[in-house]
Design an enzyme around this catalytic site. Structure first.
Site, PDB file in Angstrom:
ATOM      1  N   GLY A  45      70.695 -61.358 -12.713  1.00  0.00           N
ATOM      2  CA  GLY A  45      70.460 -62.497 -13.544  1.00  0.00           C
ATOM      3  C   GLY A  45      69.261 -62.785 -14.300  1.00  0.00           C
ATOM      4  O   GLY A  45      68.359 -61.652 -14.519  1.00  0.00           O
ATOM      5  N   ALA A  46      69.031 -63.780 -14.791  1.00  0.00           N
ATOM      6  CA  ALA A  46      67.964 -64.126 -15.914  1.00  0.00           C
ATOM      7  C   ALA A  46      67.963 -62.893 -17.015  1.00  0.00           C
ATOM      8  O   ALA A  46      66.931 -62.326 -17.271  1.00  0.00           O
ATOM      9  CB  ALA A  46      66.710 -64.303 -15.142  1.00  0.00           C
ATOM     10  N   HIS A  51      68.564 -55.882 -19.933  1.00  0.00           N
ATOM     11  CA  HIS A  51      70.073 -55.923 -19.368  1.00  0.00           C
ATOM     12  C   HIS A  51      70.960 -55.866 -20.400  1.00  0.00           C
ATOM     13  O   HIS A  51      72.060 -55.070 -20.519  1.00  0.00           O
ATOM     14  CB  HIS A  51      70.225 -57.410 -18.747  1.00  0.00           C
ATOM     15  CG  HIS A  51      69.365 -57.611 -17.559  1.00  0.00           C
ATOM     16  ND1 HIS A  51      68.399 -58.458 -17.665  1.00  0.00           N
ATOM     17  CD2 HIS A  51      69.137 -57.134 -16.309  1.00  0.00           C
ATOM     18  CE1 HIS A  51      67.627 -58.637 -16.502  1.00  0.00           C
ATOM     19  NE2 HIS A  51      68.435 -57.772 -15.812  1.00  0.00           N
ATOM     20  N   GLN A 171      64.574 -46.920  -7.956  1.00  0.00           N
ATOM     21  CA  GLN A 171      66.019 -47.549  -7.410  1.00  0.00           C
ATOM     22  C   GLN A 171      67.082 -46.603  -8.219  1.00  0.00           C
ATOM     23  O   GLN A 171      67.966 -46.217  -7.597  1.00  0.00           O
ATOM     24  CB  GLN A 171      65.977 -48.818  -8.296  1.00  0.00           C
ATOM     25  CG  GLN A 171      67.554 -49.572  -8.125  1.00  0.00           C
ATOM     26  CD  GLN A 171      67.544 -51.065  -8.674  1.00  0.00           C
ATOM     27  OE1 GLN A 171      67.134 -51.793  -7.911  1.00  0.00           O
ATOM     28  NE2 GLN A 171      68.086 -51.385  -9.895  1.00  0.00           N
ATOM     29  N   LEU A 202      60.234 -55.389 -20.472  1.00  0.00           N
ATOM     30  CA  LEU A 202      60.885 -56.780 -20.331  1.00  0.00           C
ATOM     31  C   LEU A 202      61.218 -56.822 -18.778  1.00  0.00           C
ATOM     32  O   LEU A 202      61.692 -55.697 -18.127  1.00  0.00           O
ATOM     33  CB  LEU A 202      62.261 -56.853 -21.019  1.00  0.00           C
ATOM     34  CG  LEU A 202      62.335 -56.787 -22.681  1.00  0.00           C
ATOM     35  CD1 LEU A 202      63.308 -57.157 -23.279  1.00  0.00           C
ATOM     36  CD2 LEU A 202      61.112 -57.718 -23.196  1.00  0.00           C
ATOM     37  N   SER A 203      61.002 -57.960 -18.154  1.00  0.00           N
ATOM     38  CA  SER A 203      61.503 -58.046 -16.610  1.00  0.00           C
ATOM     39  C   SER A 203      61.708 -59.728 -16.509  1.00  0.00           C
ATOM     40  O   SER A 203      61.006 -60.489 -17.181  1.00  0.00           O
ATOM     41  CB  SER A 203      60.417 -57.811 -15.951  1.00  0.00           C
ATOM     42  OG  SER A 203      60.372 -58.281 -14.621  1.00  0.00           O
ATOM     43  N   ARG A 205      60.869 -61.266 -14.131  1.00  0.00           N
ATOM     44  CA  ARG A 205      59.729 -61.718 -13.437  1.00  0.00           C
ATOM     45  C   ARG A 205      58.443 -62.219 -14.642  1.00  0.00           C
ATOM     46  O   ARG A 205      57.632 -62.601 -14.091  1.00  0.00           O
ATOM     47  CB  ARG A 205      59.158 -61.024 -12.631  1.00  0.00           C
ATOM     48  CG  ARG A 205      60.346 -60.640 -11.115  1.00  0.00           C
ATOM     49  CD  ARG A 205      59.420 -60.146  -9.875  1.00  0.00           C
ATOM     50  NE  ARG A 205      60.258 -60.302  -8.826  1.00  0.00           N
ATOM     51  CZ  ARG A 205      61.211 -59.310  -8.353  1.00  0.00           C
ATOM     52  NH1 ARG A 205      61.423 -58.165  -8.988  1.00  0.00           N
ATOM     53  NH2 ARG A 205      61.943 -59.601  -7.253  1.00  0.00           N
TER      54      ARG A 205
HETATM   55  P1  AMP Z   1      67.403 -56.666 -12.444  1.00  0.00           P
HETATM   56  O1  AMP Z   1      68.272 -57.930 -12.860  1.00  0.00           O
HETATM   57  O2  AMP Z   1      65.954 -56.827 -12.449  1.00  0.00           O
HETATM   58  O3  AMP Z   1      67.878 -56.380 -10.970  1.00  0.00           O
HETATM   59  O4  AMP Z   1      68.131 -55.502 -13.230  1.00  0.00           O
HETATM   60  C1  AMP Z   1      69.195 -55.205 -13.450  1.00  0.00           C
HETATM   61  C2  AMP Z   1      69.248 -53.904 -14.190  1.00  0.00           C
HETATM   62  O5  AMP Z   1      68.856 -53.836 -15.403  1.00  0.00           O
HETATM   63  C3  AMP Z   1      68.570 -52.693 -13.296  1.00  0.00           C
HETATM   64  O6  AMP Z   1      69.298 -51.527 -13.509  1.00  0.00           O
HETATM   65  C4  AMP Z   1      67.177 -52.692 -14.074  1.00  0.00           C
HETATM   66  O7  AMP Z   1      66.661 -51.362 -14.196  1.00  0.00           O
HETATM   67  C5  AMP Z   1      67.626 -52.960 -15.655  1.00  0.00           C
HETATM   68  N1  AMP Z   1      66.441 -53.318 -16.488  1.00  0.00           N
HETATM   69  C6  AMP Z   1      65.771 -54.481 -15.910  1.00  0.00           C
HETATM   70  N2  AMP Z   1      64.637 -54.362 -16.916  1.00  0.00           N
HETATM   71  C7  AMP Z   1      64.838 -53.439 -17.970  1.00  0.00           C
HETATM   72  C8  AMP Z   1      64.256 -52.884 -19.095  1.00  0.00           C
HETATM   73  N3  AMP Z   1      63.024 -53.628 -19.382  1.00  0.00           N
HETATM   74  N4  AMP Z   1      64.865 -51.988 -19.704  1.00  0.00           N
HETATM   75  C9  AMP Z   1      65.966 -51.434 -19.178  1.00  0.00           C
HETATM   76  N5  AMP Z   1      66.443 -51.894 -18.123  1.00  0.00           N
HETATM   77  C10 AMP Z   1      66.133 -52.875 -17.519  1.00  0.00           C
END
Ligand code: AMP
Length: 298
Positions: A45-46, A51, A171, A202-203, A205
């Protein structure tokens, strides 16, 4: 009398269904027996543009008639006792809007009790040695928790394709390895990292960062780009160039900087040639950030 104009062809409007239980999800994702391709994007989420890139890639893969599911689940199993499980950002309504905008058919946002109806699972998957290095060294059990929930979500959703970001390189590697080693019937596809224009990956966090910390966090991507710039000179030069940037950075507490062979996630030897992952993990303030770039060494 003017002739009536033909109505403009309306764009296909996709209404994303939000589901919380396995039963409702299955009814939404498998409404009939039609043999269409389907794809899964797993998230906590977020949702942000990173995503969105995964959801768009999934939609492109399965075509307009295929089905795309996005899971939104903050998996307690993959958080350590001192990590940010309780304060992890949650924004389900906005997540559903973003998922809809980028082509998802269904969002599955279960509670932990729905995913783990028997309580904390006694039986879990193990990521093995690949899950004990780098991120796994700092976050013991993290990848076992990730693989356990990924396996469960793959069983629940039964997709043809599952999309994961290269942003979480280790991962992606352990999931690819799980699928190969345990004969999961799914194609795992990695999607390149989406960044802000100034380089910050982008994250979800990033929301924790103050303005000053955000500026300090740019040292991570700067270090990776500095390493990438000298890729032709070999592993030692790559490590040195990246380390130099981090050594001069303010406010960055380095966890690791490593040049990694992406196949088995071990440190690349000095004579390594081919595609490698230059990865960094660091704390900026109280926020732990990770980033990486894929580079062709020599
Ligand atoms: P998360 O919500 O952080 O668990 O991320 C969900 C999915 O989105 C995972 O496969 C992450 O690797 C991917 N993801 C998160 N940030 C990015 C980003 N900046 N660019 C591409 N994929 C991302």
């Amino acid at each position: 009398m003017a002739r009536p104009k033909p109505a403009a062809k309306a764009p296909k409007v996709r209404k994303t269904q939000l589901t919380h239980t396995v039963g409702d999800f299955e009814a939404a994702f498998w409404p009939d027996e039609s043999p269409v391709d389907n794809a899964l994007v797993m998230t906590m989420g977020a949702l942000h543009e990173g995503h969105a890139a995964l959801i768009r890639a999934a939609r492109k893969e399965v075509g307009p008639e295929g089905r795309v599911a996005v899971t939104v689940f903050v998996n307690p199993l993959q958080f350590g006792p001192t990590e940010d499980l309780d304060r992890y950002p949650r924004s389900l309504a906005a997540d559903v809007r973003l998922a809809e905008e980028h082509g998802a058919d269904v969002v599955f946002a279960p509670l932990p009790e729905e995913v783990y109806p028997n309580g904390t699972p006694q039986v879990r998957l193990s990521a093995g040695p690949m899950g004990e290095r780098f991120e796994g060294a700092t976050r013991p059990g993290h990848f076992d928790g990730v693989l356990t929930v990924v396996a469960k979500m793959l069983h629940i959703t039964d997709p043809d394709y599952a999309f994961f970001g290269e942003k979480d390189a280790q991962q992606l590697a352990v999931i690819q390895r799980m699928v190969a080693d345990l004969d999961f019937d799914v194609e795992v596809i990695g999607v390149p990292t989406i960044r802000e224009t100034d380089g910050l990956a982008l994250s979800s966090r990033n929301q924790y960062l103050s303005e000053t910390e955000r500026a300090q966090a740019l040292a991570l991507s700067r270090a990776l780009f500095a390493g990438r710039d000298v890729a032709a000179k070999g592993p030692a030069a790559v490590r040195e160039a990246a380390a130099q940037v981090l050594a001069e950075a303010d406010g960055v507490a380095l966890d690791y900087l490593a040049l990694i062979d992406p196949h088995d996630f071990v440190e690349a030897p000095d004579d390594f040639q081919g595609e490698a992952v230059l990865a960094v993990a660091a704390k900026v303030g109280s926020t732990r950030l990770i980033d990486n770039v894929r580079i062709q060494v020599r």
